[in-house]
Design a protein around this motif. Structure first.
Motif, PDB file in Angstrom:
ATOM      1  N   TYR A 168       0.832  -1.213   0.000  1.00 20.86           N
ATOM      2  CA  TYR A 168       0.000   0.000   0.000  1.00 20.86           C
ATOM      3  C   TYR A 168       0.866   1.263   0.000  1.00 20.86           C
ATOM      4  CZ  TYR A 168      -3.204   3.590   1.674  1.00 20.86           C
ATOM      5  OH  TYR A 168      -3.923   4.737   1.803  1.00 20.86           O
ATOM      6  N   VAL A 172       1.129   4.370  -2.690  1.00 22.52           N
ATOM      7  CA  VAL A 172       1.032   5.797  -2.362  1.00 22.52           C
ATOM      8  C   VAL A 172       2.266   6.544  -2.845  1.00 22.52           C
ATOM      9  CG1 VAL A 172       0.926   7.456  -0.466  1.00 22.52           C
ATOM     10  CG2 VAL A 172      -0.488   5.400  -0.382  1.00 22.52           C
ATOM     11  N   GLN A 232      -5.253   3.478   6.922  1.00 24.00           N
ATOM     12  CA  GLN A 232      -5.387   3.478   5.464  1.00 24.00           C
ATOM     13  C   GLN A 232      -6.512   4.402   5.016  1.00 24.00           C
ATOM     14  OE1 GLN A 232      -5.129  -0.323   3.484  1.00 24.00           O
ATOM     15  NE2 GLN A 232      -6.440   0.346   1.799  1.00 24.00           N
ATOM     16  N   ASP A 236      -5.958   7.577   2.628  1.00 23.28           N
ATOM     17  CA  ASP A 236      -6.745   7.699   1.402  1.00 23.28           C
ATOM     18  C   ASP A 236      -7.372   9.083   1.281  1.00 23.28           C
ATOM     19  OD1 ASP A 236      -6.170   5.132   0.641  1.00 23.28           O
ATOM     20  OD2 ASP A 236      -8.096   4.279   1.243  1.00 23.28           O
ATOM     21  N   VAL A 239      -4.350  12.000   0.861  1.00 27.65           N
ATOM     22  CA  VAL A 239      -3.582  12.086  -0.386  1.00 27.65           C
ATOM     23  C   VAL A 239      -4.447  12.533  -1.558  1.00 27.65           C
ATOM     24  CG1 VAL A 239      -1.991  10.283   0.364  1.00 27.65           C
ATOM     25  CG2 VAL A 239      -3.966   9.667  -1.042  1.00 27.65           C
ATOM     26  N   LEU A 467      -6.677   2.995  -3.551  1.00 28.30           N
ATOM     27  CA  LEU A 467      -6.744   4.240  -2.784  1.00 28.30           C
ATOM     28  C   LEU A 467      -8.181   4.718  -2.843  1.00 28.30           C
ATOM     29  CD1 LEU A 467      -3.467   5.992  -3.912  1.00 28.30           C
ATOM     30  CD2 LEU A 467      -3.925   4.810  -1.785  1.00 28.30           C
ATOM     31  N   SER A 470      -8.622   8.790  -3.122  1.00 27.37           N
ATOM     32  CA  SER A 470      -7.831   9.570  -4.044  1.00 27.37           C
ATOM     33  C   SER A 470      -8.321   9.448  -5.473  1.00 27.37           C
ATOM     34  CB  SER A 470      -6.358   9.141  -3.972  1.00 27.37           C
ATOM     35  OG  SER A 470      -6.243   7.767  -4.310  1.00 27.37           O
TER      36      SER A 470
END
Length: 533
Positions: A168, A172, A232, A236, A239, A467, A470
């Motif tokens: 993950y 990112v 997470q 998410d 970002v 994501l 995002s």
């Protein structure tokens, strides 16, 4: 089925490794229906299996490495099953008898053809004192294997492995965003990476820069996997290009340490590191050799606090709770009334954004038994302006505020709580006038479409490392229950003290959206009615 097939098999330390259960007197090749148990994979935990009969097996949780006190986490797979084979599994050596199984929590199950975790039916799960096991509490559950070709996996909670986190974070990092920076905080005892993710705008010399800093830490205890899903969900949100995220990044730097105990996570421990230490009791005097991640995290926090240009404001330590419902906060009491009122503002704002927040379980104290924890130590060693909290979330579910009863968490529900945490941070810094108020806050997407219920999962398991915000933040709709995303801020500096004193009635009055519980899906295998062997 396992998250990782590590070639060195280190994750199988002390676990059963392809253990086939043959009836007494049977020799030769195992037949279909001679169950094969395996936990020799990353995050796996099952120490021993005793064959009681064709229909019943006693399962023993492997204690944490170098520490026999903790036996809670279990995660194992079963294969070589027979069509419609019925069994009873007894987990017989829990170290903590006061847990959520007393209140209706059931194990999770998935299979290779149905790769989404589902809770087992309550009517086939029993948590009881067993005369055959010295009157100890054991967890018994009945199950029917309906497909011979499937491999079945059972776990106490949704696994989130070290390998999954690395994948993950690599995704990112691959976005190559100017406001996201991944760095190495420390190497663990077994030379795994303890990463730190910094989210916030970098500014050229002479330009104004973010004035406040927030630090979020998670997975100090390996078995508390919900905290990783919360992290997470928060990442998410931050970002992406959601209005809340863009405003936060302008004025606040958020540093996230997503996994403080990678070794314990990899080994399938519940609470301890590879050396048997509870890392959340080592903050007073962490060892650079024995507790390198805690030592590095403490030095980071002290350096951020010493550098007044950083404006360290909030430290959040994320955990999961095995005996309480909902999400809630553990804070600290202070003799200074103003500091205490300021300290309880953020939990109040979180309660407005998170519908699963439990004010009943929220506690502010100075428990001397918790002196070695991050919350208790940092509140005394950091500046008076820094607020340190432990954010706890249930490993099972939460009590619905609209009378719909208990709602079980899903992976998506935990990640949504992470996004709610980001919105609460936005509200907090707007109330503190760090984020300037312009009369109308950041405009949210249209709220004409009702937000999906928290207990309704998406295909997050199939798109495991997606994501979530995002990619869709520009079109994702929000519920009317988060009015901070549109219009004026809900809390001004003038009424902040009123918020601190106003009790929880203010929280309930602000909740506008009523959710509908989704229908429960059938678990893999039609559950048999209770039967005896």
């Amino acid at each position: 089925m396992p998250d990782s097939d590590d070639s060195d098999n280190e994750g199988g330390l002390g676990n059963v490794n392809r253990a086939v259960m043959r009836p007494p007197g049977h020799s030769g090749k195992a037949k279909r229906g001679h169950l094969c148990f395996d936990a020799s994979f990353e995050t796996g935990n099952l120490g021993r299996v005793d064959y009681i009969s064709e229909y019943e097996y006693d399962l023993f949780i492997r204690p944490d490495v170098c520490n026999p006190r903790y036996r809670i986490w279990f995660n194992f797979v079963v294969d070589n099953v027979r069509q419609d084979q019925r069994v009873i599994f007894n987990i017989v050596n829990f170290s903590k008898t006061k847990n959520l199984f007393r209140d209706g929590m059931t194990p999770l199950v998935k299979s290779t053809s149905r790769n989404k975790w589902q809770r087992m039916s309550k009517k086939h799960v029993y948590y009881h004192r067993s005369p055959e096991h010295r009157s100890n509490f054991i967890l018994s559950f009945a199950f029917a294997f309906d497909r011979e070709e499937d491999v079945y996996q059972f776990s106490i909670c949704f696994p989130y492995s070290y390998s999954r986190l690395q994948m993950y974070l690599a995704e990112v990092e691959g976005l190559k965003l100017s406001h996201v920076r991944r760095e190495l905080l420390a190497n663990t005892v077994q030379e795994r990476l303890c990463d730190i993710l910094t989210l916030g705008h970098t500014t050229p010399p002479g330009a104004s820069k973010p004035t406040k800093t927030v630090v979020v830490m998670a997975r100090c205890h390996p078995g508390e996997t919900p905290s990783s899903f919360i992290v997470q969900g928060l990442i998410d949100l931050l970002v992406g290009d959601h209005p809340v995220a863009t405003e936060l990044r302008k004025y606040v730097v958020i540093k996230i340490i997503p996994m403080l105990n990678p070794d314990g996570v990899f080994l399938g421990n519940h609470r301890c590191s590879v050396l048997g230490a509870d890392l959340n009791r080592t903050w007073q005097e962490p060892s650079q050799w024995g507790h390198p991640t805690i030592d590095a995290a403490k030095k980071l926090l002290l350096s951020l606090d010493a550098d007044k240009s950083n404006g360290l404001e909030i430290v959040l330590d994320l955990h999961a709770h095995a005996s309480l419902f909902g999400c809630f906060v553990y804070g600290t009491t202070y003799e200074d009334v103003y500091r205490y009122e300021r300290h309880i503002v953020f939990p109040k704002l979180l309660s407005q954004n998170a519908e699963d927040f439990s004010p009943i379980n929220t506690i502010y104290n100075r428990d001397p038994l918790k002196l070695g924890t991050a919350r208790r130590l940092l509140c005394s060693q950091l500046s008076d302006s820094v607020n340190t909290y432990s954010l706890q979330v249930s490993m099972h579910g939460y009590i619905d505020r609209h009378g719909e009863g208990l709602i079980s968490y899903t992976e998506e529900a935990y990640m949504r709580l992470g996004r709610d945490l980001g919105r609460a941070l936005f509200d907090y810094f707007k109330a503190m006038q760090v984020i300037p108020s312009t009369g109308r806050g950041p405009q949210a997407p249209s709220t004409t479409t009702e937000r999906p219920p928290r207990n309704q999962s998406t295909d997050a398991e199939l798109e495991r490392y997606r994501l979530t915000d995002s990619a869709t933040s520009s079109s994702r709709t929000e519920s009317p229950r988060t009015p901070a995303l549109s219009g004026a801020p809900r809390v001004s500096v003038l009424n902040m003290s009123q918020l601190a004193r106003g009790g929880h009635q203010l929280t309930y009055n602000r909740l506008r959206a009523r959710r509908c519980r989704s229908s429960h899906q059938d678990t893999p295998g039609k559950m048999p009615p209770p039967f005896s062997s």
